[in-house]
Design a protein around this motif. Structure first.
Motif, PDB file in Angstrom:
ATOM      1  N   GLN B  31     -50.321   3.801  20.853  1.00 35.71           N
ATOM      2  CA  GLN B  31     -49.691   3.233  21.586  1.00 35.71           C
ATOM      3  C   GLN B  31     -48.325   2.561  20.760  1.00 35.71           C
ATOM      4  O   GLN B  31     -47.573   2.314  21.847  1.00 35.71           O
ATOM      5  N   SER B  32     -48.417   2.535  19.631  1.00 32.53           N
ATOM      6  CA  SER B  32     -47.200   2.311  18.460  1.00 32.53           C
ATOM      7  C   SER B  32     -46.642   3.664  18.335  1.00 32.53           C
ATOM      8  O   SER B  32     -47.134   4.516  17.731  1.00 32.53           O
ATOM      9  N   PHE B  34     -43.077   4.826  15.951  1.00 35.78           N
ATOM     10  CA  PHE B  34     -41.986   4.758  14.909  1.00 35.78           C
ATOM     11  C   PHE B  34     -41.183   5.980  13.880  1.00 35.78           C
ATOM     12  O   PHE B  34     -42.135   6.802  14.282  1.00 35.78           O
ATOM     13  N   TYR B  51     -42.489   1.367  22.575  1.00 35.94           N
ATOM     14  CA  TYR B  51     -43.685   1.079  22.452  1.00 35.94           C
ATOM     15  C   TYR B  51     -44.209   1.481  23.990  1.00 35.94           C
ATOM     16  O   TYR B  51     -45.775   1.039  24.206  1.00 35.94           O
ATOM     17  N   ASN B  92     -49.616   5.354  15.816  1.00 34.10           N
ATOM     18  CA  ASN B  92     -50.619   4.561  15.692  1.00 34.10           C
ATOM     19  C   ASN B  92     -51.056   4.018  16.589  1.00 34.10           C
ATOM     20  O   ASN B  92     -51.166   4.205  17.838  1.00 34.10           O
ATOM     21  N   ASN B  98     -56.376   1.207  14.572  1.00 32.95           N
ATOM     22  CA  ASN B  98     -54.778   1.017  14.062  1.00 32.95           C
ATOM     23  C   ASN B  98     -54.364   1.948  12.618  1.00 32.95           C
ATOM     24  O   ASN B  98     -52.844   1.482  12.826  1.00 32.95           O
TER      25      ASN B  98
END
Lengths: 112, 112
Positions: B31-32, B34, B51, B92, B98
């Motif tokens: 979901q995340s 970077f 996101y 993540n 997470n």
């Protein structure tokens, strides 16, 4: 706002010794993650702490351990050092798991 | 299969050109996402987080996310020699508590 701080920045140890590294997260951040970085392996996840509890642990031997204190500061310990433990150890802090992680400058450990 | 894969490069682009960095991930529940930049001898520095599907722009940087294809990219417009660094993709997922997974990084050189 001050960034993530790590102490010491450089460390030279002998095989068989143990070492403790310290990390102070950004103020207000409650999650701290530790990584080992070597030229050949890239960033390897060690463990993550949130509110003094270990949430996740990477695939490292039990010689690697850590803890987090009530003020969110964290320490990691490596016992019975091996030559292969020579690496840059990075600490990253975030508000909570899932959010952006901000890295400290790292501790460069050399084991001779 | 690695959780996050990046082309190691090196990728070379002339100054002023667009640099395109790519990353794929294996956990469809991620979901995340970077992007970090790491200069030689320094710790990773967060550039962008994304996101939602689509593009996110921040100055000369654009992150693109395609969850259906499990693909995230970083475009650097008007590349400068100071952009020469290794770029790390991180993902993540709640499926893994997470925990952050990092790619091995793509080395970018911007030629003056």
């Amino acid at each position: 706002k001050a960034g993530v701080t790590q102490t010491p920045r450089y460390l030279i140890k002998t095989r068989g010794q143990q070492v403790t590294l310290s990390c102070s997260p950004i103020s207000g951040h409650r999650s701290v993650s530790w990584y080992q970085q070597t030229p050949g392996q890239g960033l390897q996840f060690l463990f993550e702490y949130f509110s003094e509890t270990q949430r996740n642990k990477g695939n490292f031997p039990g010689r690697f351990s850590g803890r987090q204190f009530s003020n969110s500061r964290s320490e990691m310990n490596v016992s019975t050092l091996e030559l292969g433990d020579s690496a840059l150890y990075l600490c990253a802090s975030s508000l909570a798991p899932r959010y952006e992680q901000y890295f400290g400058p790292g501790t460069r450990l050399t084991v001779t | 299969q690695k959780e996050v894969e990046q082309n190691s490069g090196p990728l070379s682009v002339p100054e002023g050109a667009i640099a395109s960095l790519n990353c794929t991930y294996s956990d469809r529940g991620s979901q995340s996402f970077f992007w970090y930049r790491q200069y030689s001898g320094k710790s990773p520095e967060l550039i962008m987080s994304i996101y939602s599907n689509g593009d996110k722009e921040d100055g000369r940087f654009t992150a693109q996310l395609n969850k259906a294809s499990q693909y995230v990219s970083l475009l650097i417009r008007d590349s400068q020699p100071s952009d020469s660094a290794t770029y790390l993709c991180a993902v993540n997922s709640p499926n893994t508590g997470n925990q952050f997974y990092f790619g091995t990084g793509t080395s970018l050189t911007v030629i003056p």
